[in-house]
Design a protein around this motif. Structure first.
Motif, PDB file in Angstrom:
ATOM      1  N   ASP A   1      35.550-107.655  49.402  1.00 41.65           N
ATOM      2  CA  ASP A   1      36.754-108.471  49.515  1.00 41.65           C
ATOM      3  C   ASP A   1      36.451-109.949  49.732  1.00 41.65           C
ATOM      4  O   ASP A   1      37.125-110.813  49.182  1.00 41.65           O
ATOM      5  CB  ASP A   1      37.624-107.965  50.673  1.00 41.65           C
ATOM      6  CG  ASP A   1      38.176-106.572  50.408  1.00 41.65           C
ATOM      7  OD1 ASP A   1      38.401-106.246  49.228  1.00 41.65           O
ATOM      8  OD2 ASP A   1      38.362-105.818  51.377  1.00 41.65           O
ATOM      9  N   LYS A   2      35.437-110.261  50.553  1.00 43.06           N
ATOM     10  CA  LYS A   2      35.155-111.652  50.898  1.00 43.06           C
ATOM     11  C   LYS A   2      33.647-111.884  50.914  1.00 43.06           C
ATOM     12  O   LYS A   2      32.868-111.012  51.291  1.00 43.06           O
ATOM     13  CB  LYS A   2      35.727-112.000  52.276  1.00 43.06           C
ATOM     14  CG  LYS A   2      37.241-111.870  52.386  1.00 43.06           C
ATOM     15  CD  LYS A   2      37.702-112.186  53.796  1.00 43.06           C
ATOM     16  CE  LYS A   2      39.209-112.028  53.942  1.00 43.06           C
ATOM     17  NZ  LYS A   2      39.668-112.293  55.334  1.00 43.06           N
ATOM     18  N   LEU A   3      33.264-113.100  50.508  1.00 43.43           N
ATOM     19  CA  LEU A   3      31.860-113.507  50.582  1.00 43.43           C
ATOM     20  C   LEU A   3      31.799-114.989  50.884  1.00 43.43           C
ATOM     21  O   LEU A   3      32.432-115.800  50.199  1.00 43.43           O
ATOM     22  CB  LEU A   3      31.130-113.222  49.263  1.00 43.43           C
ATOM     23  CG  LEU A   3      29.716-113.802  49.145  1.00 43.43           C
ATOM     24  CD1 LEU A   3      28.789-113.201  50.185  1.00 43.43           C
ATOM     25  CD2 LEU A   3      29.163-113.605  47.739  1.00 43.43           C
TER      26      LEU A   3
ATOM     27  N   GLY B   1      33.753 -97.205  53.884  1.00 45.29           N
ATOM     28  CA  GLY B   1      32.761 -97.856  53.034  1.00 45.29           C
ATOM     29  C   GLY B   1      31.349 -97.352  53.289  1.00 45.29           C
ATOM     30  O   GLY B   1      31.050 -96.758  54.324  1.00 45.29           O
ATOM     31  N   ARG B   2      30.469 -97.606  52.313  1.00 46.01           N
ATOM     32  CA  ARG B   2      29.060 -97.249  52.413  1.00 46.01           C
ATOM     33  C   ARG B   2      28.248 -98.457  51.954  1.00 46.01           C
ATOM     34  O   ARG B   2      28.382 -98.905  50.818  1.00 46.01           O
ATOM     35  CB  ARG B   2      28.714 -96.044  51.524  1.00 46.01           C
ATOM     36  CG  ARG B   2      29.484 -94.769  51.856  1.00 46.01           C
ATOM     37  CD  ARG B   2      28.941 -94.153  53.145  1.00 46.01           C
ATOM     38  NE  ARG B   2      29.544 -92.850  53.415  1.00 46.01           N
ATOM     39  CZ  ARG B   2      30.665 -92.662  54.097  1.00 46.01           C
ATOM     40  NH1 ARG B   2      31.337 -93.719  54.557  1.00 46.01           N
ATOM     41  NH2 ARG B   2      31.131 -91.454  54.337  1.00 46.01           N
TER      42      ARG B   2
ATOM     43  N   ALA C   1      26.792-112.172  59.357  1.00 40.30           N
ATOM     44  CA  ALA C   1      27.849-111.255  59.775  1.00 40.30           C
ATOM     45  C   ALA C   1      28.266-110.417  58.575  1.00 40.30           C
ATOM     46  O   ALA C   1      28.523-110.954  57.491  1.00 40.30           O
ATOM     47  CB  ALA C   1      29.043-112.023  60.331  1.00 40.30           C
ATOM     48  N   PHE C   2      28.289-109.107  58.763  1.00 41.32           N
ATOM     49  CA  PHE C   2      28.705-108.182  57.713  1.00 41.32           C
ATOM     50  C   PHE C   2      29.774-107.263  58.279  1.00 41.32           C
ATOM     51  O   PHE C   2      29.635-106.750  59.395  1.00 41.32           O
ATOM     52  CB  PHE C   2      27.526-107.326  57.231  1.00 41.32           C
ATOM     53  CG  PHE C   2      26.419-108.101  56.570  1.00 41.32           C
ATOM     54  CD1 PHE C   2      26.424-108.325  55.204  1.00 41.32           C
ATOM     55  CD2 PHE C   2      25.373-108.612  57.322  1.00 41.32           C
ATOM     56  CE1 PHE C   2      25.402-109.030  54.594  1.00 41.32           C
ATOM     57  CE2 PHE C   2      24.342-109.321  56.718  1.00 41.32           C
ATOM     58  CZ  PHE C   2      24.363-109.532  55.356  1.00 41.32           C
ATOM     59  N   GLY C   3      30.829-107.055  57.517  1.00 38.64           N
ATOM     60  CA  GLY C   3      31.880-106.125  57.905  1.00 38.64           C
ATOM     61  C   GLY C   3      32.053-105.062  56.837  1.00 38.64           C
ATOM     62  O   GLY C   3      32.115-105.380  55.647  1.00 38.64           O
TER      63      GLY C   3
END
Length: 247
Positions: free
Chosen positions: A2-4, A50-51, A43-45
């Motif tokens: 969704d976001k990067l 999800g995998r 930071a990773f969400g």
């Protein structure tokens, strides 16, 4: 995805998926290493269900810090929502003589999320005849599960690193330390298989509160890496390691 957002020397790339249903993420440091005073924030969400497997292109190097430099500062946060699974699989961290590093890995898991992570720290390149005579290390892995603190694993070394690692109660002569953490409903069921994978190394593994933790020590990075790969293969149910681990 969704976001990067990426800035500075830190980049991520998304290779073609090798396992259906899993997203592969490869981190790159285009700066070629980390020097005293550098600050890296990641930071990773992972959304519900999800995998994701997060790996690094190569080993990360932390170079000598000058006396006037602040320690290199690295902060990594992984946020994993309900039913999701994240793997944190960077390659080795190589510390050079007179390094200074303050590093934290914070993992926040929803109550039914899963996590597999490894951190391998190499004190000097033994193949080059290097030893870390002096340095400063503050290294922390903290895992929360459903908001409750599950793991607080801290390493603090300062001054005569080589001498400290030679002490039987600390390193017993090892210059490579690997820590594996696995949080999943089947953690207890995996313990015997992981211990079998670790059998040829100076290593141990335990399980409590749905979390498996293993530590591997060694004087040779290649040998420790083989042991880590064997344990990861067991925990990842024979899914292939990220391609960057094989380069």
């Amino acid at each position: 995805m969704d976001k990067l957002r990426q800035a500075g020397c830190l980049k991520v790339r998304f290779p073609n998926r090798t396992v259906p249903g899993w997203m592969d993420v490869v981190m790159l440091n285009t700066g070629g290493g980390v020097a005293g005073g550098d600050r890296l924030d990641l930071a990773f969400g992972v959304a519900a269900g999800g995998r994701m497997t997060i790996a690094a292109q190569a080993a990360e190097r932390f170079y000598r810090a000058l006396a006037a430099d602040a320690p290199s500062r690295v902060r990594t946060r992984l946020t994993v929502e309900a039913g999701a699974f994240v793997e944190w699989l960077p390659q080795e961290t190589i510390l050079f003589d007179r390094f200074a590093l303050d590093r934290r890995l914070e993992v926040d898991l929803a109550a039914d999320a899963c996590f597999l992570g490894v951190e391998t720290t190499v004190f000097g390149r033994t193949a080059m005849g290097e030893r870390v005579r002096d340095g400063w290390l503050r290294d922390l892995i903290r895992v929360r599960y459903g908001g409750a603190l599950l793991l607080h694993d801290a390493i603090r070394l300062d001054g005569d690193i080589d001498g400290a690692l030679r002490r039987p109660a600390i390193g017993g002569g090892a210059c490579v330390i690997a820590t594996l953490v696995y949080v999943a409903p089947d953690a207890s069921d995996r313990l015997d298989a992981v211990r079998k994978a670790l059998a040829s190394a100076e290593a141990g593994a335990s399980v409590w509160n749905g979390m498996l933790v293993a530590r591997v020590l060694g004087a040779d990075n290649a040998a420790v890496r083989r042991t880590v790969v064997a344990a990861l293969t067991t925990l990842r149910k024979d899914r292939p390691l990220p391609r960057v681990w094989l380069c």
